[in-house]
Design an enzyme around this catalytic site. Structure first.
Site, PDB file in Angstrom:
ATOM      1  N   HIS A 127      33.651  30.926  41.521  1.00  3.46           N
ATOM      2  CA  HIS A 127      33.046  32.222  41.860  1.00  3.46           C
ATOM      3  C   HIS A 127      34.088  33.343  41.782  1.00  3.46           C
ATOM      4  O   HIS A 127      33.862  34.370  41.124  1.00  3.46           O
ATOM      5  CB  HIS A 127      32.442  32.152  43.265  1.00  3.46           C
ATOM      6  CG  HIS A 127      31.765  33.413  43.695  1.00  3.46           C
ATOM      7  ND1 HIS A 127      30.412  33.620  43.542  1.00  3.46           N
ATOM      8  CD2 HIS A 127      32.259  34.548  44.278  1.00  3.46           C
ATOM      9  CE1 HIS A 127      30.106  34.814  43.991  1.00  3.46           C
ATOM     10  NE2 HIS A 127      31.201  35.398  44.461  1.00  3.46           N
ATOM     11  N   GLU A 128      35.214  33.129  42.434  1.00  5.73           N
ATOM     12  CA  GLU A 128      36.245  34.171  42.452  1.00  5.73           C
ATOM     13  C   GLU A 128      36.915  34.324  41.086  1.00  5.73           C
ATOM     14  O   GLU A 128      37.336  35.420  40.718  1.00  5.73           O
ATOM     15  CB  GLU A 128      37.283  33.859  43.535  1.00  5.73           C
ATOM     16  CG  GLU A 128      36.722  33.791  44.947  1.00  5.73           C
ATOM     17  CD  GLU A 128      35.966  35.043  45.347  1.00  5.73           C
ATOM     18  OE1 GLU A 128      36.297  36.142  44.847  1.00  5.73           O
ATOM     19  OE2 GLU A 128      35.032  34.932  46.159  1.00  5.73           O
ATOM     20  N   HIS A 133      34.993  36.898  39.176  1.00  8.42           N
ATOM     21  CA  HIS A 133      35.406  38.270  39.510  1.00  8.42           C
ATOM     22  C   HIS A 133      36.757  38.598  38.875  1.00  8.42           C
ATOM     23  O   HIS A 133      36.934  39.659  38.267  1.00  8.42           O
ATOM     24  CB  HIS A 133      35.519  38.430  41.030  1.00  8.42           C
ATOM     25  CG  HIS A 133      34.213  38.349  41.756  1.00  8.42           C
ATOM     26  ND1 HIS A 133      33.097  39.057  41.377  1.00  8.42           N
ATOM     27  CD2 HIS A 133      33.853  37.645  42.872  1.00  8.42           C
ATOM     28  CE1 HIS A 133      32.100  38.795  42.217  1.00  8.42           C
ATOM     29  NE2 HIS A 133      32.536  37.939  43.126  1.00  8.42           N
TER      30      HIS A 133
END
Length: 464
Positions: A21-22, A25
Site C-alpha cells: 500500500h505504502e 504512494h
C-alpha cells in the site's frame, strides 16, 4: 505454539499488505517529482531506520505494526516544509490536483493489484475447491420446492457459470443483496439438464451472515461415510466391533448417504442402541452401537472419526484466463464489501459483522495452519478489504483526501484549511469509534463462541 503461529501469520499477512500500500504512494509520488522524506512500516516510536537513495529517504520500522505512512515534503507541516527553491519544486501541495489524486489513489490501487496477482497466481497453480454438487435437502426448503434433489450439480446462476461452491454462494449472495431471484442451470447425476427458479420471495430475509446455501436447501455434497480412527476401543464404536475403513450404509434401516445424515441419526438416538449396517471387505455386517451422552454438554457421540468430506474439483487456468479470473474475483470482492458496508449503514446487516485486528489475526492463524493456498487466499481477501476501506470518504483516510481533491476539481480551488482541519478531527473521532466497535465485536466473538467439537464426531442431542 498456536498463539505464536497466529502472531507470525498475522505479521506475515498484514506486513506485506501495508508495505504494498505504502509503496504505491511512494512510487507514484517519486514519479510525480515529489520528495519523500520517510517510508514507515508501523506507527509510533521508531525501532529501526536506514537512509537510502539520492534523496536520503528514511526507511523505518515503527513500534505499532498496524499501518504505515509515507511522509513527503509538505508546506502545511512545519516539520516537512521546503526550505529551498529546489525543494519547493518537489513539494507535495505544489503539484497539480491530478498528480495529488494519483499519489493518494496509488495506495489502494496497489492493494487491488496485489489481490489480482495472488488470485491469478492461485488459479494458474490450480486450486482444489468444493464443487457445486448439492446433497439431500429438506423438502420444506426453497431449493427442493424449485426441483433440486440430492446429487444434482449447479453449473450456472442467473446466467453466470459456477464451477465451485464458493462461486455458487457468491452468485447467490449477490442475488439476495440485490433482492432478486435465482435461475439455476442444473445437471442431474445421469447427465440430464434442467432449470430451477427460486423467486425473490424465497430469498427474502435469508441470513447472509451464516449458512446461506444450506438455509436455501443447497448444502454442499458430502462423500459416502466411512469410519476413520477409533481412539478408544472401549467406546461405543469399539465395543460394537466397528473398524477403521468400515463404510456405513444405513442406521436402523435408514440410508446414510453422508456424514450429516449419520450425525442427525446419532443425535436423535440420545443413548438408544442403533443398528449400523456397514460394508467391510465386500461383506455386509450389522453392528449394534449405543451412543454415549455427555450430560454436561448434552452431546451424543460414538467415539469414532466419521469420514465424509466435500466433493472437490481442481480449478486450473492459463495465464490470460487466470489474470482475468483474478481481476474478476477482486472486483466481486470489492463490490460485495461495499454492499455489506451499505447494508450495515442502513441497518439491514448487523454491525456485529464489523471486525478488527483480533479477528484478522485469528483467521490468519487458522488459514496458515490449514495450508498455503488458504493462507494466500486470505491475504488476497484482506488486501481487497484494505483497498476498499482506504477508499471510503472518511477524512484521514485516502478516500477522504480523494473527496477533497474531487471537490477541488469541481470548484477550481482547494477547500479552505479550516474546513479541512475540522473534517480531519471529525474523521479521527469516527475512525476511533469504528476501531473501538470492531475491537468490541472481536472480543465478544471470541468470548461468546462455544467450543466446537471435532468435526463429524459429536452431535448435540435435544433437551428432554
Amino acid at each position: 505454539m498456536t498463539l505464536l503461529t497466529t502472531i507470525l501469520a498475522f505479521l506475515c499477512s498484514l506486513g506485506p499488505l501495508i508495505i504494498f500500500h505504502e509503496l504505491g504512494h511512494y512510487t507514484v509520488a517519486r514519479l510525480c517529482g515529489v520528495k519523500v522524506l520517510r517510508f514507515s512500516l508501523g506507527f509510533g516510536k521508531v525501532i529501526w531506520s536506514r537512509r537510502f537513495g539520492a534523496d536520503q529517504t528514511e526507511w523505518v520500522i515503527s513500534m505499532l505494526p498496524l499501518g504505515g505512512y509515507v511522509r513527503m515534503l509538505d508546506d502545511r507541516d512545519p516539520d516537512t516544509r521546503a526550505s529551498t527553491d529546489a525543494e519547493r519544486a518537489r513539494e507535495y501541495t505544489r503539484k497539480n490536483v491530478w498528480q495529488r489524486i494519483a499519489i493518494v489513489a496509488a495506495g489502494p490501487i496497489a492493494n487491488f493489484l496485489l489481490a489480482i496477482a495472488v488470485f491469478g497466481g492461485l488459479y494458474m497453480v490450480g486450486m482444489d475447491e468444493v464443487g457445486t454438487r448439492v446433497r439431500s435437502m429438506d423438502a420444506a426448503t426453497p431449493a427442493y420446492q424449485a426441483g433440486l434433489r440430492g446429487g444434482d450439480r449447479v453449473v450456472a446462476v442467473n446466467g453466470e457459470p459456477v464451477a465451485t461452491y464458493a462461486e455458487l454462494r457468491w452468485e447467490t449472495l449477490k442475488a439476495v443483496l440485490d433482492k432478486g431471484g435465482l435461475r439455476l442451470d442444473v445437471v442431474q447425476p445421469g447427465g440430464a439438464r434442467y432449470n430451477a427458479t427460486l423467486p425473490p420471495a424465497a430469498l427474502a430475509g435469508k441470513n447472509v451472515e451464516g449458512d446461506l446455501l444450506g438455509e436455501l436447501g443447497m448444502p454442499m455434497y458430502l462423500t459416502p461415510v466411512s469410519i476413520g480412527k477409533i481412539p478408544d476401543p472401549a467406546g461405543p464404536a469399539g465395543r460394537a466391533g466397528m473398524l477403521p475403513g468400515d463404510r456405513v450404509v444405513s442406521i436402523d434401516g435408514k440410508p446414510v448417504p453422508d456424514g450429516s445424515v449419520l450425525m442427525k441419526l446419532v443425535g436423535q438416538s440420545c443413548g438408544r442402541t442403533l443398528a449400523f449396517v456397514v460394508e467391510r471387505a465386500g461383506r455386509s455386517l450389522t453392528l449394534m452401537v449405543t451412543p454415549e451422552l455427555n450430560k454436561a454438554t448434552n452431546v451424543s457421540r460414538i467415539n469414532a472419526q466419521v469420514m465424509s468430506t466435500p466433493e472437490m474439483v481442481k480449478v486450473t487456468l492459463g495465464l490470460v484466463d487466470a489474470a482475468v479470473a483474478g481481476a474478476r474475483t477482486t472486483w466481486q470482492q470489492s463490490v460485495m464489501s461495499l454492499k455489506m458496508i451499505g447494508k450495515m449503514l442502513t441497518g439491514q446487516v448487523s454491525l456485529t459483522n464489523l471486525t478488527g485486528v483480533v479477528t484478522i489475526a485469528d483467521y490468519a492463524g487458522k488459514t496458515a495452519r490449514t495450508g498455503p493456498v488458504e493462507f494466500l487466499t486470505f491475504i488476497a481477501v484482506v488486501s481487497v478489504s484494505l483497498g476498499v476501506m482506504n477508499l471510503l470518504p472518511i477524512p484521514v483516510l485516502d478516500g477522504g483526501l480523494l473527496l477533497y481533491y474531487s471537490l477541488e476539481v469541481l470548484t477550481g480551488r482547494p477547500l479552505p484549511d479550516r474546513i479541512v482541519e475540522l473534517a480531519q478531527r471529525a474523521g479521527v473521532v469516527l475512525l476511533v469509534m469504528l476501531m473501538a466497535l470492531a475491537l468490541f465485536n472481536d472480543v465478544m466473538r471470541l468470548t461468546q463462541a462455544a467450543p466446537t467439537p471435532p468435526a463429524n464426531t459429536y452431535v448435540r442431542c435435544p433437551n428432554d
